[in-house]
Design an enzyme around this catalytic site. Structure first.
Site, PDB file in Angstrom:
ATOM      1  N   GLN A 113       0.849  -1.205   0.000  1.00 29.58           N
ATOM      2  CA  GLN A 113       0.000   0.000   0.000  1.00 29.58           C
ATOM      3  C   GLN A 113       0.877   1.246   0.000  1.00 29.58           C
ATOM      4  OE1 GLN A 113      -3.480  -0.926   3.033  1.00 29.58           O
ATOM      5  NE2 GLN A 113      -1.665  -2.102   3.474  1.00 29.58           N
ATOM      6  N   ASN A 114       2.197   1.051   0.070  1.00 27.14           N
ATOM      7  CA  ASN A 114       3.092   2.193   0.204  1.00 27.14           C
ATOM      8  C   ASN A 114       3.361   2.838  -1.155  1.00 27.14           C
ATOM      9  OD1 ASN A 114       3.049   1.435   2.806  1.00 27.14           O
ATOM     10  ND2 ASN A 114       5.121   0.597   2.861  1.00 27.14           N
ATOM     11  N   HIS A 133      -1.729   1.382  -4.018  1.00 30.91           N
ATOM     12  CA  HIS A 133      -2.182   2.762  -3.836  1.00 30.91           C
ATOM     13  C   HIS A 133      -1.346   3.749  -4.660  1.00 30.91           C
ATOM     14  CE1 HIS A 133      -4.288   1.560   0.208  1.00 30.91           C
ATOM     15  NE2 HIS A 133      -4.874   1.063  -0.859  1.00 30.91           N
ATOM     16  N   CYS A 141      -1.043  16.695 -13.470  1.00 32.85           N
ATOM     17  CA  CYS A 141      -1.949  17.834 -13.374  1.00 32.85           C
ATOM     18  C   CYS A 141      -3.362  17.332 -13.683  1.00 32.85           C
ATOM     19  CB  CYS A 141      -1.540  18.925 -14.364  1.00 32.85           C
ATOM     20  SG  CYS A 141      -2.753  20.264 -14.446  1.00 32.85           S
ATOM     21  N   CYS A 144      -4.808  19.583 -16.984  1.00 32.60           N
ATOM     22  CA  CYS A 144      -4.378  19.378 -18.375  1.00 32.60           C
ATOM     23  C   CYS A 144      -3.777  17.990 -18.608  1.00 32.60           C
ATOM     24  CB  CYS A 144      -3.386  20.464 -18.811  1.00 32.60           C
ATOM     25  SG  CYS A 144      -1.740  20.265 -18.100  1.00 32.60           S
ATOM     26  N   CYS A 175       1.208  23.270 -11.933  1.00 36.51           N
ATOM     27  CA  CYS A 175       1.600  22.509 -13.125  1.00 36.51           C
ATOM     28  C   CYS A 175       2.578  23.323 -13.965  1.00 36.51           C
ATOM     29  CB  CYS A 175       0.345  22.179 -13.933  1.00 36.51           C
ATOM     30  SG  CYS A 175       0.720  21.443 -15.532  1.00 36.51           S
ATOM     31  N   CYS A 178       0.437  24.198 -17.383  1.00 35.22           N
ATOM     32  CA  CYS A 178      -0.711  25.114 -17.470  1.00 35.22           C
ATOM     33  C   CYS A 178      -0.859  26.038 -16.264  1.00 35.22           C
ATOM     34  CB  CYS A 178      -2.004  24.328 -17.715  1.00 35.22           C
ATOM     35  SG  CYS A 178      -2.604  23.456 -16.251  1.00 35.22           S
ATOM     36  N   THR A 217       0.879  -3.212   8.394  1.00 33.70           N
ATOM     37  CA  THR A 217      -0.398  -2.662   7.950  1.00 33.70           C
ATOM     38  C   THR A 217      -1.478  -2.979   8.962  1.00 33.70           C
ATOM     39  OG1 THR A 217      -2.131  -2.729   6.251  1.00 33.70           O
ATOM     40  CG2 THR A 217      -0.777  -4.726   6.470  1.00 33.70           C
ATOM     41  N   ASN A 241       3.687  -7.776  13.164  1.00 34.44           N
ATOM     42  CA  ASN A 241       3.138  -6.439  13.390  1.00 34.44           C
ATOM     43  C   ASN A 241       3.111  -6.126  14.878  1.00 34.44           C
ATOM     44  OD1 ASN A 241       2.118  -4.374  11.655  1.00 34.44           O
ATOM     45  ND2 ASN A 241       0.081  -4.612  12.554  1.00 34.44           N
TER      46      ASN A 241
HETATM   47  P1  OAD Z   1      -1.508   2.101   9.078  1.00 34.16           P
HETATM   48  O1  OAD Z   1      -0.878   3.316   9.666  1.00 34.16           O
HETATM   49  O2  OAD Z   1      -2.985   2.021   9.098  1.00 34.16           O
HETATM   50  O3  OAD Z   1      -0.964   0.795   9.827  1.00 34.16           O
HETATM   51  C1  OAD Z   1       0.407   0.626  10.101  1.00 34.16           C
HETATM   52  C2  OAD Z   1       0.559  -0.640  10.919  1.00 34.16           C
HETATM   53  O4  OAD Z   1       1.928  -0.906  11.082  1.00 34.16           O
HETATM   54  C3  OAD Z   1      -0.067  -0.548  12.316  1.00 34.16           C
HETATM   55  O5  OAD Z   1      -0.705  -1.768  12.615  1.00 34.16           O
HETATM   56  C4  OAD Z   1       1.153  -0.336  13.213  1.00 34.16           C
HETATM   57  O6  OAD Z   1       0.995  -0.847  14.516  1.00 34.16           O
HETATM   58  C5  OAD Z   1       2.186  -1.136  12.468  1.00 34.16           C
HETATM   59  N1  OAD Z   1       3.562  -0.718  12.719  1.00 34.16           N
HETATM   60  C6  OAD Z   1       4.114   0.498  12.539  1.00 34.16           C
HETATM   61  N2  OAD Z   1       5.438   0.497  12.832  1.00 34.16           N
HETATM   62  C7  OAD Z   1       5.729  -0.776  13.221  1.00 34.16           C
HETATM   63  C8  OAD Z   1       6.908  -1.439  13.659  1.00 34.16           C
HETATM   64  N3  OAD Z   1       8.091  -0.804  13.733  1.00 34.16           N
HETATM   65  N4  OAD Z   1       6.824  -2.743  13.990  1.00 34.16           N
HETATM   66  C9  OAD Z   1       5.658  -3.413  13.915  1.00 34.16           C
HETATM   67  N5  OAD Z   1       4.503  -2.855  13.495  1.00 34.16           N
HETATM   68  C10 OAD Z   1       4.526  -1.556  13.161  1.00 34.16           C
HETATM   69  O7  OAD Z   1      -0.908   1.960   7.608  1.00 34.16           O
HETATM   70  P2  OAD Z   1      -1.515   1.127   6.386  1.00 34.16           P
HETATM   71  O8  OAD Z   1      -2.192  -0.095   6.847  1.00 34.16           O
HETATM   72  O9  OAD Z   1      -0.432   0.997   5.381  1.00 34.16           O
HETATM   73  O10 OAD Z   1      -4.238   4.947   1.975  1.00 34.16           O
HETATM   74  O11 OAD Z   1      -2.589   2.143   5.842  1.00 34.16           O
HETATM   75  C11 OAD Z   1      -3.360   1.774   4.722  1.00 34.16           C
HETATM   76  C12 OAD Z   1      -3.787   2.964   3.947  1.00 34.16           C
HETATM   77  O12 OAD Z   1      -4.446   3.916   4.816  1.00 34.16           O
HETATM   78  C13 OAD Z   1      -2.678   3.775   3.329  1.00 34.16           C
HETATM   79  O13 OAD Z   1      -2.169   3.223   2.153  1.00 34.16           O
HETATM   80  C14 OAD Z   1      -3.341   5.098   3.080  1.00 34.16           C
HETATM   81  C15 OAD Z   1      -4.063   5.251   4.387  1.00 34.16           C
HETATM   82  O14 OAD Z   1      -5.201   6.036   4.376  1.00 34.16           O
HETATM   83  C16 OAD Z   1      -4.623   6.005   1.253  1.00 34.16           C
HETATM   84  O15 OAD Z   1      -4.272   7.115   1.516  1.00 34.16           O
HETATM   85  C17 OAD Z   1      -5.531   5.666   0.120  1.00 34.16           C
END
Ligand code: OAD
Length: 311
Positions: A113-114, A133, A141, A144, A175, A178, A217, A241
Site C-alpha cells: 500500500q506504500n 495505492h 496535473c 491538463c 503545473c 498550465c 499494515t 506487526n
Molecule cells: P496504518 O498506519 O494504518 O498501519 C500501520 C501498521 O503498522 C499498524 O498496525 C502499526 O501498529 C504497524 N507498525 C508500525 N510500525 C511498526 C513497527 N516498527 N513494527 C511493527 N509494526 C509496526 O498503515 P496502512 O495499513 O499501510 O491509503 O494504511 C493503509 C492505507 O491507509 C494507506 O495506504 C493510506 C491510508 O489512508 C490512502 O491514503 C488511500
C-alpha cells in the site's frame, strides 16, 4: 522448542519457487523516516487530529479526491510532514528481507500500500510488485493531464519547509505546463480506483501462494484489506506487526457478523509475531544464515543510491 521466527525461517526454507506473497503497509517504512497513518500519537492521522480546525473531520479527508479538488492545501500540508525534503528515503531491513527472499525465487508477489517505491529501491524486480495505492512519482496535473517528476513539485514545495503550523500558509505546487494548482502525485486517493493491474495480480498470485506474510499494515482500507481472503484454505499466514489485524472474533447476531476479521489466530496455520517488525526482519535474516548476503545487498543498493544522488 522453536521460536515463531525460527519456525517461519524453517517454513521459508521449505518453500517451492514463487510461493510467498507479501501484504505490506506503512509500518515497514517508518524506520525510513516516513510516519505511518494510524499509530497513536506519531501517525499522520494523529497529527491531523491535533489540528483544532480538523478535529471534527475524519482525518482521511486529506486523501479524499473531492476535498483535494476543493482545496489542495491540506494534502500538501500533510505531505510536508510526511516526506523528507531533500533526498529519497532509504530501504529498511524489512525491505531488504523481502529483496533477499525475492532473490531466492520464492516470492511470487509483493502487494504494497506504500507509495514510496522502497520495495523496488531495495532491489525487488518491479514485475513482482503491485503498488496498490500508486506511487508518489510522477505527479500529474488534474486539469491538463501533464505529468512531471515529484522532484519538480518538491522544488516548488521548498517554501513550505519546515512544515507550516497552519495549512492555510501552504503554497501548493503548480503545473509547469498550465499553471493550475490541482497537481497531485499519482497516488490513489479515497474515491479513486486502484490500478487494474493490482487486481489482475491479486487473482493470479494470491490463490496459488502457500505462505503469506502480512506486515506493517492495520488492514483497515478496502479493497486491499480483503486481499488475504483470496488465499487458499491451507496456506500459512504470518502476521508480523505491533498488533493483531483482522482478528476473527465473536460469532453472529442474526445475519450480522460481529467483526470484519477473518484471521483466526487460534488456527495452527495463522501465526502472530508481535513486536518491532524491523527487529523480526533482522532475526529472520540471521536464522536464515543470510547476514553476509544482507550486508552485500545493502552495500550494493547504498552505492547505487549514492551514484544517483551524485549524478
Ligand atoms: P496504518 O498506519 O494504518 O498501519 C500501520 C501498521 O503498522 C499498524 O498496525 C502499526 O501498529 C504497524 N507498525 C508500525 N510500525 C511498526 C513497527 N516498527 N513494527 C511493527 N509494526 C509496526 O498503515 P496502512 O495499513 O499501510 O491509503 O494504511 C493503509 C492505507 O491507509 C494507506 O495506504 C493510506 C491510508 O489512508 C490512502 O491514503 C488511500
Amino acid at each position: 522448542m522453536l521460536t515463531l521466527v525460527q519456525q517461519l525461517a524453517s517454513q521459508i526454507r521449505q518453500q517451492p519457487p514463487e510461493s510467498i506473497v507479501f501484504f505490506v503497509g506503512a509500518g515497514i517504512s517508518v524506520a525510513a523516516g516516513i510516519p505511518d497513518f494510524r499509530s497513536p500519537a506519531i501517525g499522520l492521522y494523529a497529527s491531523i487530529h491535533e489540528m483544532k480546525r480538523f478535529r471534527f473531520k475524519s482525518p482521511t479527508f486529506v486523501f479524499e479526491i473531492d476535498e483535494f479538488m476543493n482545496d489542495p492545501r491540506p494534502f500538501w500540508w500533510i505531505f510536508s510532514r510526511l516526506w523528507p525534503k531533500t533526498e529519497w528515503p532509504h530501504p529498511t531491513d524489512f525491505h531488504y528481507l523481502m529483496a533477499l527472499l525475492a532473490e531466492e525465487g520464492i516470492v511470487s508477489h509483493v502487494f504494497t500500500q506504500n507509495v514510496d517505491n522502497l520495495e523496488e529501491v531495495a532491489g525487488i524486480d518491479q514485475n513482482l510488485i503491485s503498488c496498490a495505492h500508486g506511487t508518489l512519482n510522477p505527479c500529474k496535473c488534474l486539469k491538463c493531464g501533464h505529468k512531471f517528476p515529484l522532484s519538480e513539485a518538491l522544488r516548488q514545495m521548498t517554501v513550505n519547509f519546515p512544515p507550516k503550523e497552519d495549512y492555510e500558509d501552504v503554497i501548493p505546487p503548480v503545473c509547469p505546463n498550465c499553471g493550475d494548482n490541482h497537481v497531485k502525485p499519482e497516488v490513489v486517493f479515497f474515491g479513486e480506483n486502484l490500478p487494474s493491474e493490482t487486481f489482475t495480480s491479486a487473482h493470479e498470485y494470491i490463490p496459488k501462494a502457500s505462505l503469506a506474510i502480512i506486515s506493517g499494515t492495520s488492514l483497515n482500507v478496502e479493497p486491499f484489506a480483503s486481499f488475504p481472503k483470496m488465499l487458499k484454505e491451507n496456506s500459512q499466514i504470518y502476521v508480523i506487526n505491533r498488533e493483531k489485524v483482522k482478528e476473527q472474533r465473536g460469532g453472529l447476531i442474526g445475519a450480522l457478523h460481529l467483526s470484519s476479521g477473518y484471521i483466526n489466530y487460534e488456527d495452527e496455520k495463522c501465526h502472530f509475531i508481535e513486536g518491532d517488525l524491523q527487529e523480526t526482519a533482522r532475526q529472520l535474516i540471521y536464522e536464515l544464515g543470510w547476514d553476509e548476503r544482507y550486508q552485500a545487498l545493502k552495500t550494493r543498493i547504498e552505492s547505487i543510491e549514492q551514484t544517483q544522488t551524485d549524478s
